[in-house]
Motif scaffolding. Structure first.
Motif, mmCIF file in Angstrom:
data_model
loop_
_atom_site.group_PDB
_atom_site.id
_atom_site.type_symbol
_atom_site.label_atom_id
_atom_site.label_comp_id
_atom_site.label_asym_id
_atom_site.label_seq_id
_atom_site.Cartn_x
_atom_site.Cartn_y
_atom_site.Cartn_z
ATOM 1 N N TYR A 147 0.858 -1.183 0.000
ATOM 2 C CA TYR A 147 0.000 0.000 0.000
ATOM 3 C C TYR A 147 0.897 1.237 0.000
ATOM 4 C CZ TYR A 147 -3.826 -3.188 1.067
ATOM 5 O OH TYR A 147 -4.756 -4.216 1.016
ATOM 6 N N TYR A 148 0.972 1.867 -1.149
ATOM 7 C CA TYR A 148 1.893 2.983 -1.377
ATOM 8 C C TYR A 148 1.365 4.218 -0.639
ATOM 9 C CZ TYR A 148 5.120 5.797 -4.285
ATOM 10 O OH TYR A 148 6.130 6.616 -4.739
ATOM 11 N N GLY A 149 2.167 4.697 0.321
ATOM 12 C CA GLY A 149 1.755 5.826 1.137
ATOM 13 C C GLY A 149 2.613 7.053 0.928
ATOM 14 N N GLY A 150 2.411 8.038 1.771
ATOM 15 C CA GLY A 150 3.137 9.292 1.676
ATOM 16 C C GLY A 150 4.425 9.288 2.467
ATOM 17 N N PRO A 151 5.080 10.443 2.558
ATOM 18 C CA PRO A 151 6.375 10.538 3.231
ATOM 19 C C PRO A 151 6.285 10.652 4.746
ATOM 20 C CG PRO A 151 5.793 12.647 2.301
ATOM 21 C CD PRO A 151 4.718 11.689 1.872
ATOM 22 N N ASP A 152 5.096 10.902 5.277
ATOM 23 C CA ASP A 152 4.943 11.009 6.726
ATOM 24 C C ASP A 152 3.451 10.939 7.051
ATOM 25 O OD1 ASP A 152 3.806 13.628 6.357
ATOM 26 O OD2 ASP A 152 5.831 14.425 6.202
ATOM 27 N N LYS A 153 3.144 11.145 8.327
ATOM 28 C CA LYS A 153 1.754 11.011 8.773
ATOM 29 C C LYS A 153 1.033 12.354 8.902
ATOM 30 C CE LYS A 153 2.872 6.800 11.380
ATOM 31 N NZ LYS A 153 4.319 6.807 11.107
ATOM 32 N N THR A 154 1.666 13.422 8.426
ATOM 33 C CA THR A 154 1.058 14.747 8.603
ATOM 34 C C THR A 154 -0.095 14.976 7.637
ATOM 35 O OG1 THR A 154 2.540 15.802 7.011
ATOM 36 C CG2 THR A 154 3.286 15.685 9.304
ATOM 37 N N THR A 155 -0.115 14.247 6.533
ATOM 38 C CA THR A 155 -1.085 14.387 5.434
ATOM 39 C C THR A 155 -0.930 15.704 4.681
ATOM 40 O OG1 THR A 155 -2.982 15.395 6.611
ATOM 41 C CG2 THR A 155 -2.746 12.993 6.747
ATOM 42 N N LYS A 156 0.148 16.433 4.901
ATOM 43 C CA LYS A 156 0.333 17.723 4.230
ATOM 44 C C LYS A 156 0.812 17.557 2.787
ATOM 45 C CE LYS A 156 1.331 20.316 8.474
ATOM 46 N NZ LYS A 156 2.342 21.109 9.216
ATOM 47 N N ARG A 157 1.505 16.464 2.515
ATOM 48 C CA ARG A 157 2.077 16.257 1.175
ATOM 49 C C ARG A 157 1.320 15.153 0.453
ATOM 50 N NH1 ARG A 157 8.334 15.398 2.235
ATOM 51 N NH2 ARG A 157 8.263 14.924 -0.020
ATOM 52 N N MET A 158 1.199 15.317 -0.830
ATOM 53 C CA MET A 158 0.444 14.371 -1.634
ATOM 54 C C MET A 158 1.279 13.137 -1.968
ATOM 55 S SD MET A 158 -1.781 15.195 -5.024
ATOM 56 C CE MET A 158 -2.888 13.991 -5.728
ATOM 57 N N ILE A 159 0.624 12.012 -2.078
ATOM 58 C CA ILE A 159 1.269 10.776 -2.495
ATOM 59 C C ILE A 159 1.705 10.911 -3.952
ATOM 60 C CG2 ILE A 159 0.782 8.340 -3.027
ATOM 61 C CD1 ILE A 159 -1.005 8.345 -0.493
ATOM 62 N N ASP A 160 2.851 10.307 -4.292
ATOM 63 C CA ASP A 160 3.375 10.362 -5.660
ATOM 64 C C ASP A 160 2.593 9.373 -6.527
ATOM 65 O OD1 ASP A 160 4.794 10.304 -8.018
ATOM 66 O OD2 ASP A 160 6.769 10.239 -7.065
ATOM 67 N N LEU A 161 1.498 9.841 -7.094
ATOM 68 C CA LEU A 161 0.619 8.969 -7.863
ATOM 69 C C LEU A 161 1.259 8.515 -9.174
ATOM 70 C CD1 LEU A 161 -2.775 10.829 -7.295
ATOM 71 C CD2 LEU A 161 -1.816 8.902 -6.007
ATOM 72 N N ASP B 189 0.651 -11.023 -9.557
ATOM 73 C CA ASP B 189 -0.355 -11.402 -8.579
ATOM 74 C C ASP B 189 0.285 -11.804 -7.259
ATOM 75 O OD1 ASP B 189 0.616 -13.894 -9.213
ATOM 76 O OD2 ASP B 189 -1.340 -14.847 -9.421
ATOM 77 N N ARG B 190 1.623 -11.897 -7.205
ATOM 78 C CA ARG B 190 2.271 -12.167 -5.908
ATOM 79 C C ARG B 190 2.591 -10.877 -5.174
ATOM 80 N NH1 ARG B 190 7.215 -12.625 -3.640
ATOM 81 N NH2 ARG B 190 8.409 -12.561 -5.584
ATOM 82 N N VAL B 191 3.065 -9.864 -5.873
ATOM 83 C CA VAL B 191 3.323 -8.566 -5.244
ATOM 84 C C VAL B 191 2.509 -7.515 -5.977
ATOM 85 C CG1 VAL B 191 5.036 -6.864 -4.562
ATOM 86 C CG2 VAL B 191 5.649 -9.285 -4.594
ATOM 87 N N GLN B 192 1.409 -7.094 -5.335
ATOM 88 C CA GLN B 192 0.465 -6.135 -5.887
ATOM 89 C C GLN B 192 0.713 -4.740 -5.306
ATOM 90 O OE1 GLN B 192 -2.121 -6.411 -8.075
ATOM 91 N NE2 GLN B 192 -2.006 -8.607 -8.483
ATOM 92 N N LEU B 193 0.093 -3.762 -5.897
ATOM 93 C CA LEU B 193 0.142 -2.391 -5.392
ATOM 94 C C LEU B 193 -1.237 -1.964 -4.915
ATOM 95 C CD1 LEU B 193 2.552 -0.329 -5.308
ATOM 96 C CD2 LEU B 193 2.955 -2.351 -6.716
ATOM 97 N N GLY B 194 -1.243 -1.156 -3.877
ATOM 98 C CA GLY B 194 -2.455 -0.538 -3.379
ATOM 99 C C GLY B 194 -2.149 0.877 -2.932
ATOM 100 N N LEU B 195 -3.135 1.550 -2.383
ATOM 101 C CA LEU B 195 -2.975 2.916 -1.889
ATOM 102 C C LEU B 195 -2.997 2.920 -0.365
ATOM 103 C CD1 LEU B 195 -2.889 6.036 -2.407
ATOM 104 C CD2 LEU B 195 -5.390 5.979 -2.309
ATOM 105 N N GLY B 196 -1.920 3.400 0.243
ATOM 106 C CA GLY B 196 -1.864 3.600 1.690
ATOM 107 C C GLY B 196 -2.381 5.003 1.991
ATOM 108 N N TRP B 197 -3.669 5.129 2.163
ATOM 109 C CA TRP B 197 -4.352 6.422 2.201
ATOM 110 C C TRP B 197 -4.478 6.935 3.633
ATOM 111 C CZ3 TRP B 197 -10.081 7.680 2.399
ATOM 112 C CH2 TRP B 197 -10.355 8.928 1.821
ATOM 113 N N ARG B 198 -4.403 8.241 3.779
ATOM 114 C CA ARG B 198 -4.673 8.886 5.067
ATOM 115 C C ARG B 198 -5.653 10.025 4.847
ATOM 116 N NH1 ARG B 198 -1.741 7.432 9.457
ATOM 117 N NH2 ARG B 198 0.112 6.153 9.072
#
Length: 451
Positions: free
Chosen positions: A170-184, A196-205
């Motif tokens: 789950y691809y997330g951001g650089p920290d937990k502040t939520t101030k910066r956007m995830i690199d989509l 199908d063994r290593v998938q991608l998702g969104l690590g959303w906050r």
């Protein structure tokens, strides 16, 4: 459209990606005591499993395959590998730092996170994945929320690939502040490389300031991107959990694509909304109690069908031990209810296998022993002092209350033997431990030098 149909459509779309190249091999597990962990399946004593490449192709008695490597499972329990539905593997090299000098998890991990370079990320996630595998955990949902740039994201993805584990990163951001956007853009690039063994998702906050419309606009863009690209999404609902849950409901973010993590203080009506949406829920009993979220009582969440268990950071939970997670959940439930019959041990095993896989959209691939499923298997050897004294009957309680990672003798992921005779295969463990410990030491020194 019903929530179950929505969930089915989401999962079908999610797995439309190309299937990974399977290893060319044939394995035959002989005469094990099978716990298939299917919804209505029965245990099958003295039963064989035939594996070709990465799939279970046949389950039955006295199977024959002249070209197969034989795995003798007589007197042992053969189960699906555990599914760790939520983790933060990048904190693996912070083990032991969350009580020193009264250090708390969030301040300490946030401080150390800033010092991690891509090579530190690789070592943390790789060694953390090996620890999961060694413990019988064949799948992880890795919420990677320390990505400072593409090199960090690449390092985490490659570490999961190299380890041999099944994963959603789950691809997330650089920290937990939520101030910066995830690199989509980078997330989309990595998705093209997924299997199908290593998938991608969104690590959303969601925004820390729930009243910030500007931040919500940014978060909404991330969410819509994930939906558009058929990416599964995980989101933490903790701290101010009730307000956060209400925000998800009010803004109509609950859906089959979304898995909510923790939700320790969720109200019944909030959990009902999650259930109606077809969304998932992951509980992490050890970490939730360690950081003071309160007692994780399974009974409180019983009406959410898509539900699983997670480790939530090998370092935070102390270790990658699903047996300990199961016991923590069980003892908390029975202690609070003052009823030693709660919860049911068989249902606990289902929660850590089949239901955990379903909670993160992987139920079509793993979580049960069935013909056509991927060969993600653990073999537990009870012929040890800590499991001795079992006279027979249903082994579920024996496994839940007595087994330890060292009882996991064999681990197979995607048809590949990862652990055999109690040892990880093809791994120079001494070298890996040396590198991992050096990274942890450097991380701490760099952090303390700037205090």
């Amino acid at each position: 459209m019903s929530c179950k149909l929505q969930a089915v459509l989401f999962i079908a779309c999610f797995f439309s990606a190309s299937v990974s190249a399977a290893p060319q091999n044939t394995l035959l597990i002989r005469q094990g005591y099978l716990l298939p962990m299917t919804a209505n399946g029965q245990d099958q004593p003295s039963t064989d499993i035939l594996i070709r490449n990465n799939q279970i192709v046949q389950i039955g008695k006295n199977l024959v395959a002249a070209d197969a490597k034989i795995i003798d499972a007589r007197g042992k329990y053969v189960m699906p590998g555990f599914v760790d539905a939520h983790n933060h593997l990048w904190v693996t090299t912070m083990r032991g730092q969350f009580r020193n000098k009264q250090g708390k998890f969030f301040p300490v991990s946030n401080k150390l996170a800033k010092k991690m370079q891509p090579d530190d990320i690789w070592l943390a996630i790789y060694s953390g994945s090996l620890e999961l595998l060694q413990s019988g955990i064949t799948t992880t949902g890795d919420f990677f929320d320390n990505i400072h740039g593409p090199a960090w994201g690449d390092a985490g993805f490659r570490a999961l690939e190299k380890s041999g584990i099944r994963a959603i990163m789950y691809y997330g951001g650089p920290d937990k502040t939520t101030k910066r956007m995830i690199d989509l853009t980078h997330l989309a690039e990595l998705k093209k490389q997924s299997t199908d063994r290593v998938q991608l998702g969104l690590g959303w906050r969601i925004p820390r300031d729930l009243s910030s419309q500007q931040n919500w606009a940014m978060r909404d863009k991330e969410y819509r991107f994930a939906v558009q690209h058929n990416l599964p999404i995980q989101v933490h609902v903790s701290g101010d959990a009730r307000a956060m849950f209400d925000a998800l409901i009010d803004r109509q973010y609950l859906s089959p694509s979304l898995t909510v993590i923790h939700a320790s203080d969720a109200l019944p009506q909030q959990l009902n909304a999650l259930q109606k949406s077809g969304g998932g829920l992951v509980l992490t009993p050890v970490s939730e109690q360690r950081v003071g979220y309160g007692l994780t009582l399974l009974n409180h969440f019983q009406d959410v069908e898509r539900q699983g268990l997670g480790i939530d950071g090998n370092a935070l939970s102390g270790g990658a031990n699903m047996f300990e997670t199961l016991r923590t959940a069980a003892l908390t439930e029975s202690g609070k209810a003052k009823d030693e019959t709660l919860p049911d041990a068989r249902q606990l095993l289902a929660l850590a296998t089949r239901r955990s896989a379903e909670s993160i959209g992987l139920g079509e691939l793993t979580g049960t022993l069935e013909e056509g499923k991927r060969a993600d298997i653990q073999i537990i050897n009870p012929n040890t002092l800590n499991m001795a004294g079992f006279g027979g009957g249903d082994p579920a309680a024996l496994i839940v209350y007595s087994a330890q990672p060292e009882n996991v003798e064999t681990v197979i992921v995607d048809g590949r033997i990862i652990k055999a005779d109690g040892k990880l295969q093809g791994i120079n463990l001494e070298e890996q431990l040396r590198a991992t410990n050096a990274s942890a030491k450097k991380l701490l020194e760099h952090s303390e030098s700037q205090m």
